[in-house]
Design an enzyme around this catalytic site. Structure first.
Site, PDB file in Angstrom:
ATOM      1  N   SER A   1       0.826  -1.202   0.000  1.00  0.00           N
ATOM      2  CA  SER A   1       0.000   0.000   0.000  1.00  0.00           C
ATOM      3  C   SER A   1       0.867   1.263   0.000  1.00  0.00           C
ATOM      4  CB  SER A   1      -0.962  -0.047   1.194  1.00  0.00           C
ATOM      5  OG  SER A   1      -1.989   0.902   1.049  1.00  0.00           O
TER       6      SER A   1
ATOM      7  N   ASP B   1     -10.109  -5.566  -3.190  1.00  0.00           N
ATOM      8  CA  ASP B   1      -9.478  -4.529  -2.374  1.00  0.00           C
ATOM      9  C   ASP B   1     -10.321  -3.260  -2.462  1.00  0.00           C
ATOM     10  OD1 ASP B   1      -7.828  -2.379  -1.528  1.00  0.00           O
ATOM     11  OD2 ASP B   1      -6.013  -3.470  -2.095  1.00  0.00           O
TER      12      ASP B   1
ATOM     13  N   HIS C   1      -7.365  -6.088   0.824  1.00  0.00           N
ATOM     14  CA  HIS C   1      -6.178  -5.252   1.060  1.00  0.00           C
ATOM     15  C   HIS C   1      -5.360  -5.720   2.273  1.00  0.00           C
ATOM     16  CE1 HIS C   1      -4.039  -1.512   0.107  1.00  0.00           C
ATOM     17  NE2 HIS C   1      -4.029  -1.166   1.381  1.00  0.00           N
TER      18      HIS C   1
END
Length: 284
Positions: A152, A229, A262
């Site tokens: 991320s 995600d 995620h």
């Protein structure tokens, strides 16, 4: 060990050791922690190459070490895992903890230019101070053989740091990275506050912009992205990065995975592929 560097935790895992350290960072002006997994093969006579892992928003140096399960493959391949924290801490700057996506736990791996956030220099910490600290204090690590990865915000950090320092890292990979921060809300908020209105400065920390300038790559970029995600469509924008790579023939393997989100469940599922990717580049 250097003055101020102290071991604050140690646990055995896959015949190696997770160790956690604390030190005072001259770059950031505060005490920092970082974690290292030393594979069982690591010794001063058999130095281990290093894989840096940069974590995402709200994380510390511990998330990856605790949740990813990367130690199994790292032990097999003989790679040391180094996980720094995600921002300076304890500076008590007004507003530093007001939101999850800015300030504490959200350093974005850049060097801030705005006076209020002048201590937020995670780029220099990761690229300069931490490798120097490792080479001076851990004879069992070979910091001249290094690769970088992240998730991320940390995937953004890994990609941008790699592209700007192709001489320092053998390879890069990322899970669900923020690949085009100048065009997403997370990036725009962070860059406005840390870097001001200078859009040229923003582009120096945007992988999609950087790939047009730094694309003489010796290893394929590996990116894994979960299709479930929640941040995929609006914040991560891997298709923008893919388009930019195609324009300059930069080698990219972008894998989209149906059903995955995620979280670290996603990372744990595919981390072995990433360790193998780096092991190949590090000639292990």
């Amino acid at each position: 060990m250097a003055s101020g560097l102290s071991e604050i935790g140690s646990t055995k895992m896959f015949d190696g050791y997770n160790k956690r350290y604390k030190h005072f960072s001259e770059t950031l002006g505060c005490s920092m922690t970082f974690s290292i997994y030393f594979p069982p093969s690591a010794s001063s006579s058999h130095k281990s190459p290093v894989l840096y892992w940069l974590s995402g928003l709200t994380c510390t140096d511990e998330n990856f070490i605790i949740k990813s399960g990367a130690q199994r493959a790292a032990s097999t391949h003989g790679i040391a895992l180094v996980a720094p924290d995600t921002s300076p801490r304890g500076l008590n700057v007004e507003g530093e903890a007001d939101s999850y996506d800015f300030g504490v736990g959200a350093g974005f791996y850049l060097n801030a230019t705005q006076e209020k956030w002048k201590n937020w220099r995670m780029y220099d910490y990761v690229v300069k101070e931490l490798p120097k600290l490792l080479s001076e204090n851990f004879s069992q690590l070979d910091t001249t053989k290094a690769s970088i990865s992240g998730h991320s915000m940390g995937g953004h950090g890994a990609l941008t740091i790699y592209l700007r320092n192709l001489d320092k890292y053998k390879s890069v990979s990322a899970f669900a990275p923020i690949t085009n921060p100048i065009n997403c809300a997370w990036g725009q908020k962070a860059f406005t506050n840390y870097l001001g209105d200078n859009k040229a400065a923003w582009e120096e920390y945007d992988a999609t912009c950087l790939i047009s300038k730094y694309n003489n790559l010796s290893a394929t970029i590996l990116i894994d992205q979960g299709e479930n995600d929640q941040f995929y469509p609006d914040q991560l924008l891997p298709s923008k990065f893919e388009e930019a790579c195609k324009k300059v023939n930069a080698p990219l393997l972008l894998r989209l995975h149906p059903g995955y989100d995620h979280s670290y469940y996603f990372i744990a599922t595919f981390i072995e592929d990433h360790i193998s990717h780096h092991a190949q580049a590090l000639e292990l």
